[in-house]
Write a protein that holds these residues in place. Sequence first.
Motif, PDB file in Angstrom:
ATOM      1  N   ASP A  11       0.248   5.983  10.750  1.00 60.74           N
ATOM      2  CA  ASP A  11      -1.060   5.622  11.072  1.00 60.74           C
ATOM      3  C   ASP A  11      -1.937   6.118   9.765  1.00 60.74           C
ATOM      4  OD1 ASP A  11      -0.523   5.630  13.890  1.00 60.74           O
ATOM      5  OD2 ASP A  11      -0.613   7.650  14.189  1.00 60.74           O
ATOM      6  N   CYS A  12      -3.142   5.387   9.529  1.00 60.58           N
ATOM      7  CA  CYS A  12      -3.851   5.356   8.407  1.00 60.58           C
ATOM      8  C   CYS A  12      -5.008   4.365   8.647  1.00 60.58           C
ATOM      9  CB  CYS A  12      -2.993   4.717   7.141  1.00 60.58           C
ATOM     10  SG  CYS A  12      -2.447   3.296   7.019  1.00 60.58           S
ATOM     11  N   ASP A  13      -6.250   4.662   8.085  1.00 64.16           N
ATOM     12  CA  ASP A  13      -7.245   3.960   7.926  1.00 64.16           C
ATOM     13  C   ASP A  13      -7.629   3.239   6.720  1.00 64.16           C
ATOM     14  OD1 ASP A  13      -7.978   6.197   6.610  1.00 64.16           O
ATOM     15  OD2 ASP A  13     -10.194   6.571   7.388  1.00 64.16           O
ATOM     16  N   GLY A  14      -6.616   3.298   5.810  1.00 64.64           N
ATOM     17  CA  GLY A  14      -6.695   2.547   4.534  1.00 64.64           C
ATOM     18  C   GLY A  14      -5.356   2.164   4.059  1.00 64.64           C
ATOM     19  N   VAL A  15      -5.261   0.878   3.192  1.00 62.78           N
ATOM     20  CA  VAL A  15      -3.919   0.633   2.624  1.00 62.78           C
ATOM     21  C   VAL A  15      -4.449   0.213   1.349  1.00 62.78           C
ATOM     22  CG1 VAL A  15      -2.260  -1.115   2.881  1.00 62.78           C
ATOM     23  CG2 VAL A  15      -3.132  -0.259   4.950  1.00 62.78           C
ATOM     24  N   ILE A  16      -3.838   1.029   0.468  1.00 64.25           N
ATOM     25  CA  ILE A  16      -4.388   0.929  -1.153  1.00 64.25           C
ATOM     26  C   ILE A  16      -3.113   0.002  -1.696  1.00 64.25           C
ATOM     27  CG2 ILE A  16      -5.107   1.877  -2.962  1.00 64.25           C
ATOM     28  CD1 ILE A  16      -6.760   2.014  -0.537  1.00 64.25           C
ATOM     29  N   VAL A  17      -3.480  -1.054  -2.385  1.00 59.31           N
ATOM     30  CA  VAL A  17      -2.208  -1.732  -2.913  1.00 59.31           C
ATOM     31  C   VAL A  17      -2.256  -2.212  -4.295  1.00 59.31           C
ATOM     32  CG1 VAL A  17      -1.725  -2.777  -0.734  1.00 59.31           C
ATOM     33  CG2 VAL A  17      -3.513  -3.936  -2.197  1.00 59.31           C
ATOM     34  N   SER A  18      -1.247  -1.983  -5.145  1.00 57.06           N
ATOM     35  CA  SER A  18      -1.266  -2.187  -6.423  1.00 57.06           C
ATOM     36  C   SER A  18       0.178  -3.058  -6.795  1.00 57.06           C
ATOM     37  CB  SER A  18      -1.424  -0.870  -7.303  1.00 57.06           C
ATOM     38  OG  SER A  18      -1.261  -1.277  -8.582  1.00 57.06           O
ATOM     39  N   THR A  19       0.073  -4.210  -6.628  1.00 57.64           N
ATOM     40  CA  THR A  19       1.447  -4.932  -6.775  1.00 57.64           C
ATOM     41  C   THR A  19       1.420  -5.903  -7.929  1.00 57.64           C
ATOM     42  OG1 THR A  19       0.619  -6.479  -4.935  1.00 57.64           O
ATOM     43  CG2 THR A  19       1.852  -4.664  -4.303  1.00 57.64           C
TER      44      THR A  19
END
Lengths: 965, 158
Positions: A388-396
């Motif tokens: 569960d989360c309200d944000g997905v932070i991506v650094s790929t």
Amino acid sequence: MPFRCSDAGSREWIDRSRRIEFSFEGRRYSAHPGDTITSALLANGVVVLGRSFKYHRPRGAFSLANHDINALFSTAEDTNIRGDVTPVEDGMALEAVNVRGTAARDKDRYLDWFGRFMPVGFYYKAFHRPKALFPWFEKAIRQRAGLGTVDTYWRPRRRPKRYAHCDVLVIGAGPSGMTAALEAAEAGLEVLLVDENPHIGGSLDYQWPLDTAEAACPSLAERVAAHSGITVQTKALAVAYYAGQWVPVATDEGIIKVCARGIVVATGLLEQPPICRNNDRPGVLLASGAQRLLRRFGVAPCQRAVVLTANAEGYQAALDLQYAGVEVAAVAALTEAGADSEAAAALTEAGVPRLAHHALYQVHGDNTVTGARLGPIDGSDADAQDYDCDGVIVSTGWAPAAHLLHEAGGKVRYDTELAMHVPSSWPASVVPAGRVNGAFTLAQQTADAVNAARRLVAALTGATVPAVEDWRDHQPHSAEWPIVRHSRAREFVDLDEDLQLKDLEQAAREGFDNIELMKRFSTVGMGPSQGKHSNINAIRILAASNGQGMDATGSTTARPMYHPVRMEDLAGRRFRPQRYTPIHDRHVALSGCLFEAGPWLRVGHYGDEASADDCVAAEVNTVRNGVGLIDVSTLGKIEVVGPDAARLLEGTYTARMANAKVGATRYALMVDDTGVIIDDGVVGRLAEDHYYLTAGSGHAAATARTLKRHAVEWGLDAHVVDRTGQLGALNLAGPLSRSVLARVSDMPLDEASFPYLNIRETRLCGYPVRLLRAGFVGELAFEIHMPAAGMGAVWDALMRAGADAGIAPFGVDAQRILRLEKGHIIVGQDTDGLTTPFDAGMSWAVHLKKPFFKGRGALAHLKGKSPKRLVAFALPTGYEGPLPRECHLAIRDGDIVGRVTSIARSPTLGRPIGLAMIERGLVEDDALLTLRVDNGQYITAERVRAPFYDPDGERQRVASEEVNS
Amino acid sequence: MNVSVSSRGGLDLRQLVGAGAAACLQGAGYPIPEVVLSAVPCSGGFVARTGHDEFLVAADEAPQLSAASPPWCFQRSDHLIELTGPDWAQALTAVCPHDLRALGGDAWLMATVAGVDVWLRTGPDSSGGLLIGCDPSYGHYLETTLREVVSETESLKQ
């Protein structure tokens, strides 16, 4: 503002001491000065900021780096406002673009359900049948697809451009750019440092811990600001590179065209997203975007985050979020890179779950992120776990912002060590520095910038250029394949164009398996962000589809502008040079109707526009029967002097010029190498080594250039001086012209002293003048050439002297009729880009006996083979039907056989007369000419012989003014 | 912005061309610029070398040249515009693509301003202002444009 962090950061751009109010979709919100529209809305918990281009999917913030094209807004005055970089203003009333209703409850959101019926390129394949429905489909698609709505009552605006010059232009004021600027300035060069942000600092102010940044680059921004050799321009985006080292820089005040001797490209990197199902949901943010939001605006992107990383930067972002109070539910690592970083260790110590070799399978949530599904890279959905989360932070991964380097001729290659593209070659005067060059740590960036600046300084100062030092990092910062396929698709590659993984794969299957072809078919990278977040993944997908490497797959071409620029900025100030003749004011005072003849303002006729035909006819009659005066200052006026002046003219014109006697003039026809007529005029010989010649009004500069070029090419001791604007000229024409001129001149003007086609120098009204006996209008006439300063006095004197003879000014309209009556051509009107002197019936002006002149070879070949011929025609006396126009066609047996080149109602002859260029075969055959006029009507004209008027030329040589009596 | 635009009169302009032009000018007491596309000051004006054998003489009075001199001398009617005030260079950046940093004291530059070919001349103290000469037929356009630029820039500053 529930998402605003309570503690102010030291590098914030906002002023927390003040508040401003604005509205979005009718609801009022508060913000701080310094907030962008996006940061202000996110601070207030508004996450759905817009709708996507095709499927109308909910979208939100993504990069906060001027590339968030799914967070565009409109106001009453403007549209497509980029929320991620545009400051919110007090009182602003904002709406989302491309929505019906609200961004959160868009009425067109159902289009997403029908996505399977809108695959890549569907608009090429559908809507062809039934044809009658196409307009309906077109209208429906136009209403639902796209960006902001353009106000068709938009009032054109222009923002002037300006120019700037410097020794070194540094693009990007991050740690590398600032270091390079200082290095170049310390070498004594004048530096202009530009950055698109309102403050300098670049990644220093959001991506690095404060102590780390200060330790690596102590007081860097302060040293830059204090250096007298550096001019800093913020909110300034370098958008292109053009030959000659010109770089347009877009600013709030318009474009600055910067010309720099050397350029440092310190533009940094563009973060690249992973691809998985629903990776476009509002709440999915690039890690650098989340850090910008946090550090610059004090806004937490979410309350509970899942982080996906493939580098040390991702761990740092996760740690930043945790420090800001965001609960980090898990950090999934696609690769080993960064796992041993201090930030990663700190996260472990803080108890944040770290999932090695895990990927983001899917993002959950209908309108915004409600969860994320993480699973092993090589596993299946069954192995995955939901968070569960309200944000997905991506650094790929990253891609160099090397567009300007590309445009300057630089190249990039795929570096397998870094797993990203890096510059491989560049011009000596345009050098990359810092992260754009693969230098990641601050120490690497600083060292790389120093080396780049030193190389550039050496190149500019002529010193020995130091070797390129390798300061690139040696561990990967990107995942090679950050893509997870899902059976239900919706894995977005291009957020601008709503392109999914399956779309690009289908494009490749359909044969668009070259990156340039795929781009054009699928439109990947063709949206407002120009592929900054989609091109790399598109190349990866195509490379995998083709079984190629990244370099073998290639990349698309970077072209100016690399970032959208406002139309008003591109328009700039309108320069429309206008030339006035020296007596322009007199024409205005005499109610001259002015028109534009190239840059010149000339008089068409004098008097009412409403009675133009009558005015022109009266002016023609005045010249034919009395005396008229016309301003011909627009004529080209060129001096040719020097021992080789005669040879120069002999080689330039078709007629003999070297044997002209002093005081004589010759008609002068100029052709190009192919024998095509390019100009005509009169050449007068003033001395053995001094000629004065005229040229067509629109061709004067070109004729002068041609003469100068010939003088150089042929090695002649001759000088060409173009005095077109320096001198004025009048033509006093009509049977009474000699007597009028005699009243203001001391010079004998009788036929014996000053015969036809002669030139004399004398003085009028105290001014030195040249008189030419020329006959363009077919009457006794005197052209009077003089310094511009004398024009007014001479004009006034002649008008006074001719008052009792009924003198009147005449304009270009009358002059054109007068010359047509006389059968004289106008080059460019009666001739075109293929007309030779033989076509125009001017073989008499071509002296093939001369051993050489420009175009002689072609004319010698063409003699007797002319395919067409200029002929004269007339309509019956009193003809009142539709008058043919110039370029109306001559028709025979349904085929085009020619065109009208000149046409006018002749006041003198009482009938319409004209010239037409027709096929040679018809010249001798037909006595009639069939012309197709407006509305497809046909009329028949009678072929006649030219000149229409005074065929023997008596009136030009007339010995007495009493010819009419 | 501290700059003003005004018409300038009172200069007699002559163009000399031909071999011997330099000697002719020297004979009449004028200084000769050594370098092509440079100028030197002379009685109230300047002598500019516009080519190897070409000169533009701007002076208070018409040059008294020997009748036997070989070069050809043509009167010029250039429209002269003066930009005065310390911000003249800044004003010109809106209309002139050339590198005005090259314009120091006693400088001469053949350039394009607002799409029109011009010559630019600074006096010994370049901060004092700039003299612009253009074809007289473009004079009205150029002066009007420069006035507009100065006025717009001033209003932007406000």
